[in-house]
Design a protein around this motif. Sequence first.
Motif, PDB file in Angstrom:
ATOM      1  N   MET A  44     -14.311  77.763 -56.944  1.00 12.77           N
ATOM      2  CA  MET A  44     -13.794  76.464 -56.546  1.00 12.77           C
ATOM      3  C   MET A  44     -13.979  76.298 -55.036  1.00 12.77           C
ATOM      4  O   MET A  44     -13.747  77.214 -54.268  1.00 12.77           O
ATOM      5  N   SER A  45     -14.362  75.131 -54.638  1.00 10.02           N
ATOM      6  CA  SER A  45     -14.553  74.815 -53.231  1.00 10.02           C
ATOM      7  C   SER A  45     -13.251  74.314 -52.616  1.00 10.02           C
ATOM      8  O   SER A  45     -12.413  73.710 -53.295  1.00 10.02           O
ATOM      9  N   ILE A  46     -13.106  74.529 -51.353  1.00  6.00           N
ATOM     10  CA  ILE A  46     -11.948  73.999 -50.626  1.00  6.00           C
ATOM     11  C   ILE A  46     -11.946  72.477 -50.737  1.00  6.00           C
ATOM     12  O   ILE A  46     -10.902  71.836 -50.771  1.00  6.00           O
ATOM     13  N   HIS A  47     -13.123  71.892 -50.833  1.00  7.10           N
ATOM     14  CA  HIS A  47     -13.242  70.427 -50.914  1.00  7.10           C
ATOM     15  C   HIS A  47     -12.643  69.842 -52.189  1.00  7.10           C
ATOM     16  O   HIS A  47     -12.457  68.635 -52.278  1.00  7.10           O
ATOM     17  N   ASP A  48     -12.344  70.683 -53.163  1.00  4.62           N
ATOM     18  CA  ASP A  48     -11.752  70.215 -54.418  1.00  4.62           C
ATOM     19  C   ASP A  48     -10.235  70.045 -54.318  1.00  4.62           C
ATOM     20  O   ASP A  48      -9.617  69.562 -55.254  1.00  4.62           O
ATOM     21  N   HIS A  49      -9.655  70.417 -53.207  1.00  4.53           N
ATOM     22  CA  HIS A  49      -8.200  70.380 -53.051  1.00  4.53           C
ATOM     23  C   HIS A  49      -7.735  69.100 -52.388  1.00  4.53           C
ATOM     24  O   HIS A  49      -8.457  68.468 -51.629  1.00  4.53           O
ATOM     25  N   ARG A  50      -6.499  68.787 -52.682  1.00  3.34           N
ATOM     26  CA  ARG A  50      -5.835  67.643 -52.058  1.00  3.34           C
ATOM     27  C   ARG A  50      -4.532  68.134 -51.438  1.00  3.34           C
ATOM     28  O   ARG A  50      -3.934  69.093 -51.913  1.00  3.34           O
ATOM     29  N   CYS A  51      -4.138  67.464 -50.410  1.00  2.00           N
ATOM     30  CA  CYS A  51      -2.843  67.746 -49.807  1.00  2.00           C
ATOM     31  C   CYS A  51      -2.352  66.448 -49.193  1.00  2.00           C
ATOM     32  O   CYS A  51      -2.949  65.391 -49.396  1.00  2.00           O
ATOM     33  N   VAL A  59      -3.625  79.339 -52.096  1.00  2.00           N
ATOM     34  CA  VAL A  59      -3.952  80.261 -53.187  1.00  2.00           C
ATOM     35  C   VAL A  59      -5.461  80.475 -53.210  1.00  2.00           C
ATOM     36  O   VAL A  59      -5.946  81.605 -53.291  1.00  2.00           O
ATOM     37  N   GLU A  60      -6.216  79.393 -53.084  1.00  2.00           N
ATOM     38  CA  GLU A  60      -7.682  79.485 -53.094  1.00  2.00           C
ATOM     39  C   GLU A  60      -8.216  80.178 -51.839  1.00  2.00           C
ATOM     40  O   GLU A  60      -9.123  81.014 -51.916  1.00  2.00           O
ATOM     41  N   LEU A  61      -7.681  79.849 -50.686  1.00  2.00           N
ATOM     42  CA  LEU A  61      -8.122  80.499 -49.445  1.00  2.00           C
ATOM     43  C   LEU A  61      -7.939  82.012 -49.539  1.00  2.00           C
ATOM     44  O   LEU A  61      -8.840  82.779 -49.195  1.00  2.00           O
ATOM     45  N   LYS A  62      -6.786  82.439 -50.023  1.00  2.34           N
ATOM     46  CA  LYS A  62      -6.497  83.874 -50.142  1.00  2.34           C
ATOM     47  C   LYS A  62      -7.373  84.529 -51.202  1.00  2.34           C
ATOM     48  O   LYS A  62      -7.752  85.688 -51.056  1.00  2.34           O
ATOM     49  N   ARG A  63      -7.698  83.803 -52.253  1.00  3.98           N
ATOM     50  CA  ARG A  63      -8.576  84.348 -53.289  1.00  3.98           C
ATOM     51  C   ARG A  63      -9.971  84.606 -52.722  1.00  3.98           C
ATOM     52  O   ARG A  63     -10.571  85.642 -52.944  1.00  3.98           O
ATOM     53  N   ASP A  71     -20.154  74.371 -46.778  1.00  2.28           N
ATOM     54  CA  ASP A  71     -20.225  74.323 -48.242  1.00  2.28           C
ATOM     55  C   ASP A  71     -18.853  74.414 -48.911  1.00  2.28           C
ATOM     56  O   ASP A  71     -18.760  74.384 -50.140  1.00  2.28           O
ATOM     57  N   GLY A  72     -17.793  74.538 -48.128  1.00  3.67           N
ATOM     58  CA  GLY A  72     -16.449  74.595 -48.693  1.00  3.67           C
ATOM     59  C   GLY A  72     -15.989  75.985 -49.089  1.00  3.67           C
ATOM     60  O   GLY A  72     -14.940  76.155 -49.695  1.00  3.67           O
ATOM     61  N   ARG A  73     -16.749  76.992 -48.723  1.00  5.24           N
ATOM     62  CA  ARG A  73     -16.378  78.381 -49.036  1.00  5.24           C
ATOM     63  C   ARG A  73     -15.879  79.074 -47.770  1.00  5.24           C
ATOM     64  O   ARG A  73     -16.388  78.845 -46.667  1.00  5.24           O
ATOM     65  N   VAL A  74     -14.904  79.953 -47.960  1.00  3.29           N
ATOM     66  CA  VAL A  74     -14.353  80.680 -46.814  1.00  3.29           C
ATOM     67  C   VAL A  74     -15.389  81.672 -46.293  1.00  3.29           C
ATOM     68  O   VAL A  74     -15.940  82.469 -47.049  1.00  3.29           O
ATOM     69  N   ILE A  75     -15.634  81.606 -45.002  1.00  4.50           N
ATOM     70  CA  ILE A  75     -16.551  82.530 -44.335  1.00  4.50           C
ATOM     71  C   ILE A  75     -15.806  83.785 -43.914  1.00  4.50           C
ATOM     72  O   ILE A  75     -16.290  84.899 -44.097  1.00  4.50           O
TER      73      ILE A  75
END
Length: 161
Positions: free
Chosen positions: A1-8, A107-111, A134-138
């Motif tokens: 899942m990309s970070i771009h898929d999240h809402r806040c 949760v996604e960032l830590k994953r 690309d929305g992925r954690v480097i």
Amino acid sequence: MSIHDHRCHTAQGESFNFAALRGQVLLIVNVASRCGFTPQLRELERLYRRYRQRGFMVIGFPCNQFARQSPESALDFCTLSARDYQVSFPLMEKVRVNGRHAHPLFVELKRQAPGVLGSGMVKWNFTKFLVGRDGRVIRRFSPRHGEAELRAALEVALDEV
């Protein structure tokens, strides 16, 4: 899942859509107002101002999970940050970064970027997640990592197409 898929939500309660940030490099940070690392807000603001024209954004999420070092509302945190640290980067809703009620974004960032020895926990305020275009954690940075370490990794991320 990309970070771009999240809402806040912003500190003002408005919906914030990460999908609109596709193609930008992000630094997502859990922030606090009464922490020994709080002066890092100045460093984060310097990075934001220096690199925003190249497609970089810092996004801060107030969090009160660590020794209750951010007891104020998200709106009050915005006021304090602007007044004391001249913060102009986006500040979001107050969140939990650990536990059952952790915000799905964290949760996604830590994953994607576990901590030391694979720990799934954020250990303290001012843990930073560098997210590529690309929305992925480097990379994940501990609270002790300051502006110099962030700048080196950020320059590499901004140079990637």
